[in-house]
Design a protein around this motif. Structure first.
Motif, short mmCIF file in Angstrom:
data_model
loop_
_atom_site.label_atom_id
_atom_site.label_comp_id
_atom_site.label_asym_id
_atom_site.label_seq_id
_atom_site.Cartn_x
_atom_site.Cartn_y
_atom_site.Cartn_z
N GLU A 56 0.83 -1.21 0.00
CA GLU A 56 0.00 0.00 0.00
C GLU A 56 0.86 1.25 0.00
O GLU A 56 0.57 2.22 -0.72
CB GLU A 56 -0.95 -0.01 1.20
N LYS A 59 2.29 1.67 -3.45
CA LYS A 59 1.23 2.10 -4.37
C LYS A 59 0.96 3.59 -4.21
O LYS A 59 0.90 4.33 -5.20
CB LYS A 59 -0.05 1.31 -4.12
N ARG A 60 0.84 4.04 -2.98
CA ARG A 60 0.57 5.46 -2.75
C ARG A 60 1.74 6.33 -3.19
O ARG A 60 1.54 7.43 -3.71
CB ARG A 60 0.25 5.70 -1.27
N THR A 61 2.96 5.85 -2.99
CA THR A 61 4.14 6.59 -3.43
C THR A 61 4.14 6.72 -4.95
O THR A 61 4.37 7.80 -5.48
CB THR A 61 5.43 5.89 -2.95
N ASP A 63 1.53 6.46 -6.94
CA ASP A 63 0.40 7.33 -7.30
C ASP A 63 0.77 8.80 -7.15
O ASP A 63 0.45 9.63 -8.00
CB ASP A 63 -0.83 7.01 -6.47
N ALA A 64 1.45 9.13 -6.04
CA ALA A 64 1.85 10.52 -5.81
C ALA A 64 2.87 10.98 -6.85
O ALA A 64 2.78 12.11 -7.36
CB ALA A 64 2.43 10.66 -4.40
N ALA A 66 3.19 9.78 -9.89
CA ALA A 66 2.50 9.88 -11.16
C ALA A 66 1.68 11.16 -11.27
O ALA A 66 1.67 11.82 -12.30
CB ALA A 66 1.61 8.66 -11.38
N SER A 67 1.03 11.53 -10.19
CA SER A 67 0.20 12.75 -10.23
C SER A 67 1.08 13.99 -10.27
O SER A 67 0.72 14.99 -10.88
CB SER A 67 -0.75 12.81 -9.05
#
Length: 71
Positions: A56, A59-61, A63-64, A66-67
């Motif tokens: 998790e 994944k959040r890293t 996602d951050a 990528a955004s």
């Protein structure tokens, strides 16, 4: 990052596990613990939760990152 083998002793000090990694104890509601124990048993629950938490965080890293790249 918190290692799955880190926990705080009753006096508030950090205790390191036998593998040299620190352990942390966390309180979780019974329902997720029971759900984890069904496929992996009591012996596998700590490892399962540790791996799930690491996934998790990764994944959040990602996602951050990528955004941030898109902006």
């Amino acid at each position: 990052m918190i290692c799955p083998e880190e926990h705080l002793a009753a006096d508030g000090t950090t205790v390191t596990g036998s593998s040299g990694q620190r352990e942390v104890s966390v309180a979780l509601p019974p329902s997720p613990i029971e759900a984890v124990e069904k496929p992996v048993g009591r012996e596998g629950r700590a490892g399962f939760i540790a791996v799930a938490a690491q996934r998790e965080v990764k994944k959040r890293t990602l996602d951050a990152l990528a955004s941030t790249t898109r902006n």
